[in-house]
Design an enzyme around this catalytic site. Structure first.
Site, PDB file in Angstrom:
ATOM      1  CG  ASP A 172      -1.962   1.075   1.202  1.00 28.04           C
ATOM      2  OD1 ASP A 172      -3.150   0.737   1.022  1.00 28.04           O
ATOM      3  OD2 ASP A 172      -1.601   2.286   1.310  1.00 28.04           O
ATOM      4  CG  LEU A 173       1.387   3.244  -3.653  1.00 30.98           C
ATOM      5  CD1 LEU A 173       1.249   4.153  -4.884  1.00 30.98           C
ATOM      6  CD2 LEU A 173       2.734   2.526  -3.694  1.00 30.98           C
ATOM      7  CG  ASP A 187      -2.902   3.674  -2.147  1.00 32.86           C
ATOM      8  OD1 ASP A 187      -3.799   2.881  -1.776  1.00 32.86           O
ATOM      9  OD2 ASP A 187      -2.385   4.531  -1.383  1.00 32.86           O
TER      10      ASP A 187
END
Ligand SMILES: Nc1nc2c(ncn2[C@@H]2O[C@H](COP(=O)(O)OP(=O)(O)OP(=O)(O)O)[C@@H](O)[C@H]2O)c(=O)[nH]1
Length: 504
Positions: free
Chosen positions: A377-378, A420
């Site tokens: 996960d960004l 994301d």
């Protein structure tokens, strides 16, 4: 005597035995004989002889006349017999052929319709008037003008015979197709037709077969599917227009040739062997074939081949129908791709990930190896969107996806779950530590800055990692949830790092 004989010979030669000479000689002979008898025996003998001659002459005449009459009578009887035989033969031939006969007295309009003529229309012998109107009222309205025109043309002497095809109404109201042929058999001195005779042939079955053939020919010609007909040896005997449109080959170019000329080489010998086996055993084959157009382009089509067999079960022809489904195939592939790949990054989506993960789990267990699943996960991605716009966010997502993919090995899988969030699956690991270099490479790839619209975009990533197999048996969803939890731990621990599931 010799002189007389010579004279007679000349007389015969010069054809002097004319009735006059003959009668003159006879009279001279009779007078000489009469004078001889009168001079020797007197009047009585001459009278008796004359009476005798008269009796003989009359008797001979009577006998000759009787013979002549008997001969004439015999000839008349013979002619009558021959006429009866001839009539019988014609009647037998016409009735036997199933045709109906008509005999029209043009002057008074009366018509003789034979029993077979009426029977053809389902009528009994008494059910039809001997009038021309009977015929006119029964001809189909749409066919009447044409047949009357043909009739008039023949009556006017413009055509040697009258011939017309038309529908005729039967007793039950149905129509039969009739072939009507006839000719004028007698005309007046002025050329006016007096009598006309003709025959009716029921051609309904023939017409129906003709219509069927026309329909089949029209379907063959205008079908959107390509149609190819081969003989029992497999040589092409006919193709339709769509065949030429799809393959690029004109009819003349392929007649007599083997359909092998269309082969793309993509199918194996075993494929064609199975096709022939099906055709021989089942009489038909259906499947997808890759062929090559005349232009060299390879295309896919669905093909249906049927064997046409005769009454003895011998294959006479093969009929092959096919449609060019290249566009359909491309569309199908497009849909297939959309269903399995993320539209923005072109990475496998959640569906394909689940499939690959499932297969990978089975495989590593069989090989006694291990796989690692990293949930990515960004960090701070929302800010990129908020600061530089959605387009910039998209650009960064695509850039990061490409770089992460490059950070992994070939055979590993990187998928985008959405937003994301990504998942990396690393196969063929000897142990848990074996994945650490890849995890570092992934973090580095994410953290690498990207340029967009004159701005530098940069994020980091939090990774949660879990492994398979584990002591407890678990499925792909459970693995994903473990990795998600580990990723959450990585976020809690300050982001831009990875955490293993179950390790504090
Ligand atoms: N540009 C773009 N943005 C997306 C897309 N899908 C989701 N987003 C956005 O991505 C953001 C993801 O939110 P979060 O993960 O909660 O935000 P974050 O800033 O990364 O938060 P942390 O994960 O806590 O660091 C949301 O603002 C979504 O609107 C997309 O396809 N393109």
């Amino acid at each position: 005597m010799g002189r007389w004989h010579l004279t007679m010979k000349h007389a015969i030669h010069w054809n002097l035995w004319s009735p006059f000479i003959r009668n003159a000689l006879l009279m001279a002979g009779l007078i000489s004989a009469g004078l001889a008898v009168w001079s020797h025996y007197g009047w009585m003998a001459l009278g008796g002889l004359a009476a005798l001659a008269l009796i003989v002459w009359q008797g001979t005449r009577l006998f000759m006349t009787r013979r002549r009459l008997t001969e004439q009578y015999r000839l008349v009887l013979l002619q009558k017999k021959r006429l009866r035989e001839s009539e019988f033969r014609w009647k037998f031939a016409i009735e036997g052929s199933g045709d109906g006969l008509w005999d029209w007295n043009v002057a008074d309009g009366s018509v003789y319709f034979s029993a077979q003529y009426k029977q053809m229309l389902g009528l009994t012998v008494d059910e039809m008037d001997q009038r021309l109107q009977e015929w006119e009222t029964r001809v189909h309205p749409d066919d009447k003008a044409g047949s009357l025109m043909a009739l008039q043309s023949h009556l006017d002497g413009q055509s040697p015979v009258y011939a017309a095809q038309y529908r005729m109404r039967c007793k039950d109201g149905s129509y039969k197709w009739i072939l009507d042929r006839g000719m004028v058999v007698s005309r007046s001195d002025a050329g006016k037709p007096l009598r006309m005779i003709g025959i009716h042939t029921d051609i309904t079955v023939h017409k129906q077969a003709e219509e069927k053939l026309q329909l089949a020919a029209s379907v063959f010609t205008h079908a959107l599917e390509g149609i190819m007909i081969t003989d029992a040896q497999g040589l092409i005997i006919d193709v339709n227009q769509s065949f030429s449109r799809i393959t690029g080959y004109e009819r003349d170019e392929v007649l007599g040739r083997n359909p092998h000329l269309l082969s793309s080489g993509r199918q194996s010998q075993a494929f064609y062997a199975a096709m022939w086996r099906d055709l021989q055993e089942e009489g038909c084959w259906y499947g997808e074939v890759w062929n090559r157009r005349k232009s060299g382009e390879v295309y896919a089509h669905l093909q249906n081949i049927s064997a046409v067999r005769d009454a003895q079960g011998q294959t006479r022809q093969y009929v092959s129908l096919f449609s060019d489904n290249t566009a359909l195939k491309a569309h199908q592939q497009q849909l297939q791709h959309l269903a399995h790949f993320d539209a923005l990054t072109d990475l496998p989506n959640r569906l394909l990930l689940a499939d690959r993960l499932h297969q990978g789990m089975v495989q590593v267990q069989r090989r006694g190896q291990m796989l690692a699943l990293a949930f990515v996960d960004l960090d701070g991605f929302k800010l990129i969107n908020d600061s530089h716009g959605h387009e910039a966010g998209d650009h960064l997502l695509m850039t990061v996806a490409t770089r992460m993919k490059q950070a992994l090995r070939e055979g590993d899988t990187l998928a985008r779950l959405g937003g994301d969030e990504f998942v990396a699956v690393m196969f063929d690991l000897a142990d848990e530590a074996a994945c650490k270099p890849m995890l570092h490479r992934l973090l580095a790839a994410i953290a690498q800055p990207a340029q967009f619209g004159g701005h530098t975009l940069q994020v980091s990533g939090s990774l949660g990692v879990t492994f398979y197999p584990q002591v407890q048996e678990l499925d792909a969803d459970q693995l994903l949830r473990q990795a998600d939890q580990a990723m959450y731990q990585a976020k809690l621990a300050g982001k831009n790092r990875y955490r293993f599931f179950g390790v504090e």
